[in-house]
Scaffold this active site. Structure first.
Site, PDB file in Angstrom:
ATOM      1  N   THR A  27       0.903  -1.126   0.051  1.00 45.81           N
ATOM      2  CA  THR A  27      -0.054  -0.041  -0.030  1.00 45.81           C
ATOM      3  C   THR A  27       1.132   1.160   0.258  1.00 45.81           C
ATOM      4  OG1 THR A  27       0.121   0.039   2.451  1.00 45.81           O
ATOM      5  CG2 THR A  27      -1.835  -1.214   1.489  1.00 45.81           C
ATOM      6  N   VAL A  86       7.582  -2.443   7.208  1.00 45.03           N
ATOM      7  CA  VAL A  86       7.497  -1.062   7.372  1.00 45.03           C
ATOM      8  C   VAL A  86       8.117  -0.322   5.901  1.00 45.03           C
ATOM      9  CG1 VAL A  86       8.184   1.000   8.764  1.00 45.03           C
ATOM     10  CG2 VAL A  86       7.401  -1.187   9.903  1.00 45.03           C
ATOM     11  N   LYS A  87       7.322   0.349   5.417  1.00 48.59           N
ATOM     12  CA  LYS A  87       7.682   0.893   4.118  1.00 48.59           C
ATOM     13  C   LYS A  87       8.452   2.605   4.184  1.00 48.59           C
ATOM     14  CE  LYS A  87       5.675   0.937  -0.559  1.00 48.59           C
ATOM     15  NZ  LYS A  87       4.349   1.026  -1.133  1.00 48.59           N
ATOM     16  N   ILE A  88       9.583   2.567   3.913  1.00 48.93           N
ATOM     17  CA  ILE A  88      10.279   3.497   4.334  1.00 48.93           C
ATOM     18  C   ILE A  88      10.926   4.355   2.977  1.00 48.93           C
ATOM     19  CG2 ILE A  88      12.444   4.602   5.193  1.00 48.93           C
ATOM     20  CD1 ILE A  88      10.862   3.728   7.646  1.00 48.93           C
TER      21      ILE A  88
END
Ligand code: E4P
Length: 221
Positions: A27, A86-88
């Site tokens: 997402t 976790v998207k960084i």
């Protein structure tokens, strides 16, 4: 190769999961906004709803951009469910945050990768995934698939465990090309995944098989 679906739409995630080939979901804030998901409580509830559908690998993107805020937000997201990655974003503080979160045993997906150097930095920091955006490069007349090839070469040269997650996929041919080039994962809209099913010779061949079977059954009566 792993298949992720690139959407925050729960019906589409369920449909891909039901197909039996889904390994995860990506997402981003734009995809969440497209589904009308706003406000911290709603966003959290939506991530939990996605985690309840799929087996693993739910990328949840931080919306902060400083190191302190990103690690705080990343830790909170990771606590929602063990399936969360976790998207960084690929920015200086993002690289530092990836290093920190990796040290804490939290999986990360470094997003908005547009060059081999960015992918190398994210791998050095220990990212679980790097997300090169093919379609957005193609959109500006830069060969997105060439980026996958370059990252594959670099990661193989040094044995990085970081997985190449080909993102911004526009259609089925992108998926097949990524498979040929050795991308570890693709994330694509449902339409691109289901387009892999289609071939006119399959349709006409099946129609002939069923018609021949019916004819033979009627002749035997
Ligand atoms: C990746 O994780 C992103 O969500 C996505 O692939 C972006 O693709 P777009 O170029 O279609 O917005």
């Amino acid at each position: 190769m792993k298949f992720f679906i690139d959407t925050a739409n729960l019906d589409q995630i369920k449909e891909a999961q039901d197909l039996g080939v889904l390994d995860g979901v990506t997402t981003n804030p734009s995809l969440m906004a497209k589904e009308g998901i706003t406000g911290e409580a709603n966003v959290i509830a939506h991530y939990k709803a996605i985690c309840a559908i799929v087996d693993d690998n739910v990328s949840a993107e931080v919306i902060s951009t400083t190191y302190d805020e990103m690690i705080k937000e990343g830790e909170a997201l990771a606590q929602l469910d063990p399936k969360i990655v976790v998207k960084i974003p690929m920015i200086k503080d993002g690289v530092k945050a990836i290093k920190y979160l990796t040290g804490k045993g939290i999986r990360t997906n470094c997003t908005l990768i547009f060059s081999p150097g960015q992918a190398l930095l994210a791998a050095k920091a220990g990212a679980s995934y790097v997300s090169p955006f093919l379609g957005r490069l193609d959109d500006i007349s830069v060969d997105g698939l060439a980026l996958i090839e370059e990252i594959r070469l670099i990661f193989d040269n040094y044995g990085y465990a970081t997985e190449i997650l080909a993102a911004s996929i526009r259609g089925p041919l992108h998926i097949v090309s990524c498979a040929k080039l050795g991308a570890d994962v693709i994330t694509a809209p449902l339409s691109a995944i289901t387009a892999l099913l289609k071939h006119p010779l399959t349709d006409s061949g099946l129609a002939t098989f069923l018609a021949d079977h019916k004819k033979a059954a009627e002749a035997a009566k």
